[in-house]
Design an enzyme around this catalytic site. Structure first.
Site, PDB file in Angstrom:
ATOM      1  N   ARG A 126      77.773  49.140  52.593  1.00  0.00           N
ATOM      2  CA  ARG A 126      76.867  50.236  52.231  1.00  0.00           C
ATOM      3  C   ARG A 126      75.587  49.675  51.593  1.00  0.00           C
ATOM      4  O   ARG A 126      74.490  50.175  51.807  1.00  0.00           O
ATOM      5  CB  ARG A 126      77.615  51.160  51.262  1.00  0.00           C
ATOM      6  CG  ARG A 126      76.963  52.496  50.999  1.00  0.00           C
ATOM      7  CD  ARG A 126      76.902  53.357  52.256  1.00  0.00           C
ATOM      8  NE  ARG A 126      76.187  54.586  51.981  1.00  0.00           N
ATOM      9  CZ  ARG A 126      76.716  55.789  51.997  1.00  0.00           C
ATOM     10  NH1 ARG A 126      77.984  55.959  52.319  1.00  0.00           N
ATOM     11  NH2 ARG A 126      75.989  56.853  51.731  1.00  0.00           N
ATOM     12  N   ASN A 165      64.476  65.742  47.159  1.00  0.00           N
ATOM     13  CA  ASN A 165      65.541  66.340  47.951  1.00  0.00           C
ATOM     14  C   ASN A 165      65.599  67.827  47.620  1.00  0.00           C
ATOM     15  O   ASN A 165      65.107  68.268  46.588  1.00  0.00           O
ATOM     16  CB  ASN A 165      66.885  65.679  47.616  1.00  0.00           C
ATOM     17  CG  ASN A 165      67.988  66.055  48.600  1.00  0.00           C
ATOM     18  OD1 ASN A 165      67.734  66.613  49.673  1.00  0.00           O
ATOM     19  ND2 ASN A 165      69.222  65.760  48.239  1.00  0.00           N
ATOM     20  N   THR A 166      66.187  68.590  48.517  1.00  0.00           N
ATOM     21  CA  THR A 166      66.328  70.024  48.294  1.00  0.00           C
ATOM     22  C   THR A 166      67.801  70.385  48.355  1.00  0.00           C
ATOM     23  O   THR A 166      68.555  69.811  49.141  1.00  0.00           O
ATOM     24  CB  THR A 166      65.463  70.812  49.321  1.00  0.00           C
ATOM     25  OG1 THR A 166      65.609  72.202  49.068  1.00  0.00           O
ATOM     26  CG2 THR A 166      65.840  70.504  50.753  1.00  0.00           C
ATOM     27  N   HIS A 167      68.210  71.296  47.476  1.00  0.00           N
ATOM     28  CA  HIS A 167      69.625  71.686  47.391  1.00  0.00           C
ATOM     29  C   HIS A 167      69.738  73.202  47.487  1.00  0.00           C
ATOM     30  O   HIS A 167      68.918  73.918  46.913  1.00  0.00           O
ATOM     31  CB  HIS A 167      70.222  71.189  46.068  1.00  0.00           C
ATOM     32  CG  HIS A 167      71.659  71.577  45.881  1.00  0.00           C
ATOM     33  ND1 HIS A 167      72.658  71.062  46.677  1.00  0.00           N
ATOM     34  CD2 HIS A 167      72.253  72.447  45.017  1.00  0.00           C
ATOM     35  CE1 HIS A 167      73.821  71.596  46.306  1.00  0.00           C
ATOM     36  NE2 HIS A 167      73.595  72.439  45.305  1.00  0.00           N
ATOM     37  N   ASP A 176      67.840  61.170  41.598  1.00  0.00           N
ATOM     38  CA  ASP A 176      68.230  60.043  40.738  1.00  0.00           C
ATOM     39  C   ASP A 176      69.600  59.553  41.209  1.00  0.00           C
ATOM     40  O   ASP A 176      70.047  59.922  42.295  1.00  0.00           O
ATOM     41  CB  ASP A 176      68.215  60.453  39.253  1.00  0.00           C
ATOM     42  CG  ASP A 176      69.244  61.539  38.914  1.00  0.00           C
ATOM     43  OD1 ASP A 176      70.096  61.869  39.780  1.00  0.00           O
ATOM     44  OD2 ASP A 176      69.190  62.051  37.778  1.00  0.00           O
ATOM     45  N   ALA A 177      70.269  58.746  40.395  1.00  0.00           N
ATOM     46  CA  ALA A 177      71.523  58.130  40.846  1.00  0.00           C
ATOM     47  C   ALA A 177      72.703  59.106  40.826  1.00  0.00           C
ATOM     48  O   ALA A 177      73.778  58.783  41.337  1.00  0.00           O
ATOM     49  CB  ALA A 177      71.829  56.909  39.975  1.00  0.00           C
ATOM     50  N   GLY A 178      72.544  60.297  40.247  1.00  0.00           N
ATOM     51  CA  GLY A 178      73.651  61.252  40.183  1.00  0.00           C
ATOM     52  C   GLY A 178      73.698  62.145  41.414  1.00  0.00           C
ATOM     53  O   GLY A 178      72.884  62.028  42.325  1.00  0.00           O
ATOM     54  N   ASP A 192      72.864  65.479  42.729  1.00  0.00           N
ATOM     55  CA  ASP A 192      72.051  66.679  42.475  1.00  0.00           C
ATOM     56  C   ASP A 192      71.709  66.851  40.988  1.00  0.00           C
ATOM     57  O   ASP A 192      71.684  67.969  40.470  1.00  0.00           O
ATOM     58  CB  ASP A 192      72.764  67.937  43.002  1.00  0.00           C
ATOM     59  CG  ASP A 192      73.029  67.871  44.504  1.00  0.00           C
ATOM     60  OD1 ASP A 192      72.253  67.205  45.205  1.00  0.00           O
ATOM     61  OD2 ASP A 192      74.009  68.475  44.968  1.00  0.00           O
TER      62      ASP A 192
END
Length: 202
Positions: free
Chosen positions: A67, A109-111, A143-145, A147
């Site tokens: 990965r 990004n969009t959620h 970020d790294a989380g 959402d």
């Protein structure tokens, strides 16, 4: 006219958000030029980009030994286009350390829910099951989380009596797409920076 903001869009599917962005970017006043479209699989969005004359690339996870190796190659592919902004428009892979190290603070990004409520891949379903009366869509800086990034913008979508997951998802998609196009343009034209949990324009 100042130089437009350079954006790379990442996708995994049909590209309805991509189509809306490409459409908006045809107007020089939009302030954003889509300089490349990348995907993690062969998908119809790549054909859409090619038809619009936008360079494309594909980086599949399974073509790499790990990965991390995939993440490094994806980072290099995106960086080659020298973007000011990177936009996930239905990109179904989580960016890794190398990618966030290079593009942190300018990867959007969009959620399909009002974060921090209902993160993860089942936003509309989870909102419906919980019984909320309003849900919506959130544009955020990745970020790294999962959402958890700083919120750029949110749009509310009412949950109607008789909604099922498909009906609610479709209504959210429309609002989400409009918000994405509007705010990518604003961020591109005005510039922005992240300060704590705030995105500051200008």
């Amino acid at each position: 006219m100042p130089n437009p903001t350079r954006a790379v869009v990442l996708i995994s599917g049909g590209g309805s958000n991509l189509a809306a962005l490409l459409d908006a970017a045809r107007d020089p006043g939009y302030g954003v030029e889509i300089v490349a479209v990348g995907a993690d699989r062969d998908c119809t969005g790549l054909a859409l980009a090619a038809q619009a004359g936008v360079p494309t690339f594909m980086e599949r996870v399974k073509d790499h030994p790990s990965r991390e190796a995939w993440d490094s190659e994806l980072t290099a592919q995106v960086a080659a286009h020298q973007p000011d902004l990177v936009i996930s428009a239905g990109f179904l892979k989580l960016a890794g350390e190398a990618f966030l190290g290079e593009f942190g603070g300018r990867y959007l990004n969009t959620h399909n829910a009002l974060l921090p409520a209902f993160p993860g891949i089942h936003g509309p379903r989870d909102a419906l099951e919980y019984g909320v009366k309003i849900t919506g869509a959130t544009l955020f800086v990745v970020d790294a989380g999962i959402d958890t990034g700083v919120i750029v913008a949110q749009v509310a979508v009412p949950v109607l009596d008789g909604d099922d997951v498909d009906a609610l998802t479709e209504r959210i998609k429309v609002a989400e797409r409009d918000q994405l196009v509007e705010w990518v343009g604003r961020l591109g034209r005005e510039g922005f920076r992240v300060e704590g949990r705030r995105v500051v324009l200008g």
